[in-house]
Design an enzyme around this catalytic site. Structure first.
Site, PDB file in Angstrom:
ATOM      1  CD  GLU A   3      44.296  31.710  42.987  1.00  0.00           C
ATOM      2  OE1 GLU A   3      44.250  32.513  42.036  1.00  0.00           O
ATOM      3  OE2 GLU A   3      44.497  32.060  44.168  1.00  0.00           O
ATOM      4  CD  GLU A  41      44.217  42.783  46.343  1.00  0.00           C
ATOM      5  OE1 GLU A  41      43.981  41.616  45.983  1.00  0.00           O
ATOM      6  OE2 GLU A  41      45.370  43.261  46.370  1.00  0.00           O
TER       7      GLU A  41
END
Length: 623
Positions: free
Chosen positions: A263, A531
């Site tokens: 991350e 996405e």
């Protein structure tokens, strides 16, 4: 991959076909492009003026006729329009806020206006504020320049044939007006989200817009850093300047805090590298080197498979308390950023560390037709929980990074291409099915030979990745599959009552089903993920099919309708099936600013040179 998370960037070198040419054909094309980019009113005024001059000239000077015949005038050896296009063809797009009359992008990309200046705050500015050219002496092959973005560089070897509709900017006034109105809607959405972050969460990781407070994960200003390159691309100079000042004066990685390797790589290291490439401001490269060096202890394992967690203050690393495993997606989706950090710094240690991971995964047993399990052990370097295969959480970006590493390395690292192509065939063989009643193509999961029609929203990275591969010469049926899966990802939004996709969908395959998509109660949340919008951007750029823009516009409107908080910010919601009570979760993920809004902006832009995906310029953003 652990939700919520996202991925990478890709950039690309200018091909040799983009170098300066003095041919007559090029001059004619250049003049014609400039002429087409004028409005109808401008063209009419120019023609009218020319007619007046012609009539006046004929009546006052008979020798003018001789000039038109080439006797004393234009000899065909000099262009009518002086073009300042330089050898490297890397001209920054103009900031929308700097345009006086209209916001059309296009003609300026042919002008060499890379005049840099430093303001009082030390911010390196580029006139027209665009992409930063990195010259060949910093790592490109064959003396070719590199235009980089978000931690990745693509070295393009030759130009491919492209349809003219992919590169021509439409000059229809209605289309331009529509595009600009949608671009402004994205800028307004960003400003609204930024207002909430600035007022209630400044310098903290995440905004909690409902309670007007903030949440901390690493305590490193994740939202601010993740949004840097988005602000630059959207032309939000004021917001960018105040964020840069915070980075310069407040951001410190010398903290006794555990961060997740994956991350922090994609949200912090990737964003800093991207912003450096876009701006040329060395501040961001220095910060990237700092955080990159502090993440290196994660690779100090017996297997060279990195631990998931690093204490960036103490220089120690460890696995999670409950397991010695790392997820496959996490350890194989940091390569683009670390490889680029080595290229920029000249220090090979970053690239060597992440390439050792890829070498081991490449040769491991436990794959099925190129599909990888979800976990890998940091002690022995072997896959665990074998027999479970998904393109969703904990495995998704492994496949995406295979393709992008192949492109990043100039398409010379064959093992990445081989693994990617094998995986695509594995998806077709084992995971690709059709729903009932509409026959939507979807990608399910496999568990010890048992197929599950479960598809995470995370899987919607796949249409864009397949399309990108086809654009770089991979089989044409990859593009056809991309279009089918893009339709499915859109339907995951359209078939919900709020018009927003759930985190996980289950597709019906039984005869007599009346709806393609079912959603379990626990899966009905929406996290503002990027996405689908990212894939819409790729598909529109490569096909110019307006339906992809329209689908994106519908999604943006539904984000505004069901997730926008009046006092500032956007919130993820718990129930996409209840428009009357979507039940806000009181959290705005950093990737909403860092990715989702960025991809909306790129999707609605009619300028193919704004983060170009062509063989003649820079390519897209991180995901």
């Amino acid at each position: 991959m652990l939700p919520p998370s996202r991925r990478d960037f890709v950039s690309l070198t200018v091909s040799e076909s983009g170098s300066y040419t003095n041919s007559k054909q090029w001059r004619r094309q250049s003049c014609w492009r400039k002429w087409k980019q004028l409005s109808r009113l401008q063209r009419s005024l120019i023609l009218f003026t020319l007619m007046l001059l012609l009539v006046g000239g004929i009546t006052t000077s008979p020798t003018l006729i001789g000039h038109w015949r080439g006797e004393n005038g234009y000899d065909g050896k000099q262009p009518f329009v002086v073009n300042l296009k330089n050898e490297y063809r890397s001209i920054p797009p103009e900031l929308p806020s700097e345009k006086k009359d209209y916001h059309r992008r296009g003609a300026h990309v042919l002008q060499n206006r890379l005049q840099t200046k430093t303001n009082a705050s030390g911010l390196l500015g580029v006139e027209n504020h665009g992409l930063h050219l990195k010259n060949a002496d910093k790592g490109s092959k064959g003396g070719k320049p590199i235009i980089s973005w978000r931690g990745a560089v693509i070295e393009e070897e030759h130009a491919s044939d492209t349809d003219t509709k992919d590169t021509e900017i439409q000059d229809d006034p209605a289309s331009l007006a529509l595009a600009e109105s949608r671009l402004e809607a994205v800028r307004e959405a960003f400003r609204h989200a930024w207002k909430g972050y600035k007022n209630f969460a400044w310098g903290h990781d995440e905004l909690k817009p409902i309670s007007k407070s903030y949440g901390e994960w690493f305590g490193l200003g994740l939202t601010l850093i993740d949004a840097l390159d988005t602000m630059w691309i959207l032309g939000l100079k004021e917001e960018f300047a105040e964020a840069r000042q915070w980075v310069a004066k407040e951001l410190s990685f010398d903290k006794n805090v555990d961060v997740n390797l994956f991350e922090s790589t994609i949200r912090i290291l990737g964003s800093l590298l991207s912003t450096y490439h876009l701006t040329g401001d060395s501040l961001f490269l220095e910060k990237a080197k700092d955080i990159g060096s502090r993440l290196m202890p994660a690779f100090n394992t017996a297997s060279k498979i990195p631990y998931s967690d690093v204490n960036i203050g103490k220089g120690t690393a460890h696995p999670p308390q409950w397991t010695s495993d790392s997820s496959v997606a996490e350890v194989t989706s940091i390569q683009l950023e670390f490889r680029e950090l080595s290229r920029l710094t000249g220090d090979p240690k970053y690239k060597l560390a992440v390439m050792e991971v890829m070498k081991q995964v490449h040769k491991l047993d436990g794959k099925q037709d190129g599909l990888v399990p979800m976990f890998i052990n940091t002690n022995n370097g072997l896959f665990t929980h074998q027999g479970m295969y998904t393109l969703g959480a904990r495995a998704d970006s492994y496949y995406e990074y295979l393709l992008k590493q192949w492109i990043q390395g100039g398409k010379t690292e064959k093992e990445f291409l081989d693994d990617y192509l094998q995986a695509v065939e594995g998806v077709k063989k084992n995971l690709l099915k059709k729903s009932t009643p509409s026959g939507l193509a979807f990608v399910g999961e496999l568990s010890h030979g048992h197929f599950s029609p479960k598809m995470d929203h995370l899987v919607c990275f796949l249409p864009g990745t397949l399309a990108l591969g086809a654009h770089y010469g991979l089989p044409a049926d990859h593009m056809e599959l991309a279009k089918q899966l893009m339709e499915t990802c859109y339907q995951m939004y359209a078939q919900m009552e709020t018009g927003l996709s759930p985190e996980i969908a289950h597709f019906n395959m039984h005869e007599g089903s009346t709806q393609d998509v079912d959603v379990k109660i626990a899966d009905r949340h929406n996290l503002l993920r990027p996405e689908t919008v990212e894939s819409l951007f790729y598909l529109y750029r490569f096909t110019k099919d307006k339906k992809y823009q329209q689908w994106g516009w519908e999604i943006l409107q539904n984000f505004n309708k069901y997730t926008r908080v009046p006092t500032g910010g956007y919130t993820s919601i718990n129930n996409v099936r209840d428009p009357a009570s979507p039940n806000p979760r009181d959290k705005m993920e950093s990737f909403f600013l860092g990715e989702t809004l960025k991809y909306f902006y790129l999707l609605f832009s009619e300028d193919p040179n704004l983060i170009s995906l062509d063989n003649e310029g820079p390519t897209s953003t991180h995901a």
